[in-house]
Design an enzyme around this catalytic site. Structure first.
Site: not given
Length: 509
Positions: A71, A208, A242, A261, A266, A364
């Site tokens: 946009r 990776k 993390e 997530d 993964h 996290k």
């Protein structure tokens, strides 16, 4: 140092003495790459910098064009330049950037604006005629899944989804749905516009180098495969930790959580590579076949109240500074039940893996950032009682990030009198042995341009992963609030109980 033309040179040849498993793959043909959402975070931080790095290394195909659709695309060139300066791996070279900008074209419009797609079709035709290209297009949907249907529908209306000549490829980012039914609905949307062979599902972890080296270590070295079974392996731990929180990501993360997530995609992909049988070849179809087989034999182990754990970070400390808990983050309601930590136990019902638990955890605001796969071998069951007591478990560790490499932990005699055994580590750091590897998106975008789908999950892999995870999500939906753990720690106490019941423990963070 002499530098090849950033936009005309092809892919390099094999180095002398290099041992190659399988084929390198096809050479990239002249094509146009269209990024929908080029001004979004993913495109600015990952995609455009990766394209710049490919240009810098001379690995974009001749006749390459990049078309950005958004946009607010009209005046985005300075933004893209800044993103390259900030996020590209290679140093910023004004000449490379200037050459690349001659191949960047911007279309301003919204995804439900039909005239914008008509302009897109006209531009792509013009670029084909200008450069003598056969009509090869990659459409990268760097947009929320809710916009997939609109974009695919608009591409179909203007005839861009089905080629009269050349080929079409569409790239989609996770999340591939939020459960199995929504994943199937999403795949149905893509299938209406593109054949299955044209759909590339990005899982950047598969780009990776350490992840790809799992197959090399297993099948190019004779010493490991005879031990790769339930007679010699006690258990496997897969960890993605993390130390950052979800600041600024409430719009995406709230209601998604750690299991959706990263575990569904993964970490189950890492499990598949560790556990799969040797493929008949190292081509995309052969590897996908073995991954589907192992995922179809994979299941949650229960009872889930004992074999799984979920947590939500509370206030704590990161790098010596206080940080807020999840529900104090901007955008998160105080009663949010979104988990920021998830741990579960997986079993694989094959002859090779029967009885070997796979422990998976992610979180996290943990003590440090690391992603690793640790294969723990069974300690010796023979010898004198003293020898068995002194024995240590051998552990093979694949370090995926941040310091990618491989470690083998063994027991060695400590200097001095007596047989005192001490764990020691034999390690290999990829950065000290090999030239710097391409960043994951750099590798994966290059693979899409070449038409190499080896590192992209197939639809069956995605659906099996949701089949595995869905029962856990349904259990948690009725289990009340997640346990709270202080930011900067290793997670909730309930996660430790998963392993302690069998006398095992998590590897330290």
């Amino acid at each position: 140092m002499q530098q090849s033309s950033p936009l005309t040179s092809g892919f390099g040849s094999r180095a002398d003495g290099e041992i190659v498993i399988g084929e390198i793959g096809p050479v990239a043909e002249s094509s146009s790459l269209v990024i929908f959402g080029i001004t979004g975070d993913l495109a600015r931080k990952k995609l455009v910098p990766a394209i710049y790095d490919l240009a810098h290394r001379g690995q974009l195909p001749a006749g390459f064009d990049l078309v950005g659709f958004a946009r607010d695309a009209a005046n985005s060139e300075p933004v893209l330049r800044e993103s390259v300066i900030t996020h590209a791996r290679r140093p910023f070279d004004p000449e490379v950037w200037h050459t690349l900008t001659q191949r960047i074209h911007l279309i301003e419009g919204s995804f439900d604006e039909s005239p914008a797609f008509t302009r897109l079709a006209s531009l792509l035709t013009t670029l084909d005629h200008r450069r003598g290209k056969p009509g090869n297009y990659v459409f990268y949907l760097s947009v929320p899944p809710s916009a997939f249907s609109t974009v695919c529908g608009q591409l179909a209306v203007v005839g861009l989804n089905r080629p009269a000549q050349g080929w079409r490829r569409v790239v989609v980012e996770k999340p591939f749905g939020h459960d199995l039914p929504s994943s199937r609905a999403l795949e149905g949307v893509l299938a209406q516009a593109f054949p299955p062979s044209s759909v590339y599902r990005i899982d950047h972890y598969l780009g990776k180098e350490t992840v790809q080296n799992i197959l090399a270590l297993r099948f190019a070295n004779g010493m490991f495969e005879p031990l790769w079974n339930n007679r010699h392996i006690d258990h496997v731990q897969i960890t993605m930790a993390e130390n950052v929180g979800v600041t600024g990501r409430a719009g995406y993360y709230d209601g998604v959580g750690a299991a959706r997530d990263v575990i569904q995609n993964h970490l189950l992909q890492l499990l598949a590579l560790i556990a799969m049988e040797e493929p008949v070849g190292f081509d995309a179809d052969s590897i996908a076949t073995e991954k589907v087989k192992i995922l179809s034999a994979t299941e949650l182990l229960g009872p889930l109240e004992h074999t799984s754990a979920r947590g939500q970070y509370g206030p704590g400390v990161d790098s010596g500074l206080p940080v807020p808990g999840l529900t104090d983050e901007i955008g998160f309601p105080p009663d949010s039940t979104t988990e920021t930590f998830a741990a579960l136990t997986i079993g694989i019902t094959t002859r090779r893996w029967a009885g070997v638990p796979f422990y998976i955890r992610t979180g996290k605001r943990l003590a440090r950032r690391t992603t690793e796969i640790a294969v723990t071998f069974t300690p010796p069951a023979h010898g004198s009682p003293a020898a068995r007591a002194a024995a240590v478990s051998n552990v093979l560790v694949f370090r995926v990030q941040p310091d990618d490499g491989i470690e083998l932990h063994i027991g060695a005699k400590r200097p001095g009198g007596g047989m005192q055994i001490q764990p020691v580590s034999l390690g290999m750091d990829f950065r000290s042995v090999f030239d710097p590897a391409p960043e994951a998106y750099e590798r994966l975008i290059g693979d899409v341009l070449r038409g190499d789908s080896t590192l992209f999950p197939r639809r069956a892999e995605v659906e099996h992963s949701w089949r595995i995870i869905d029962p856990l999500l349904q259990h948690w939906a009725t289990a009340g609030r997640p346990d709270t753990y202080p930011a900067g720690t290793s997670g909730p106490v309930s996660a430790d109980r998963i392993l302690s019941r069998s006398g095992r423990e998590w590897r330290a963070l």
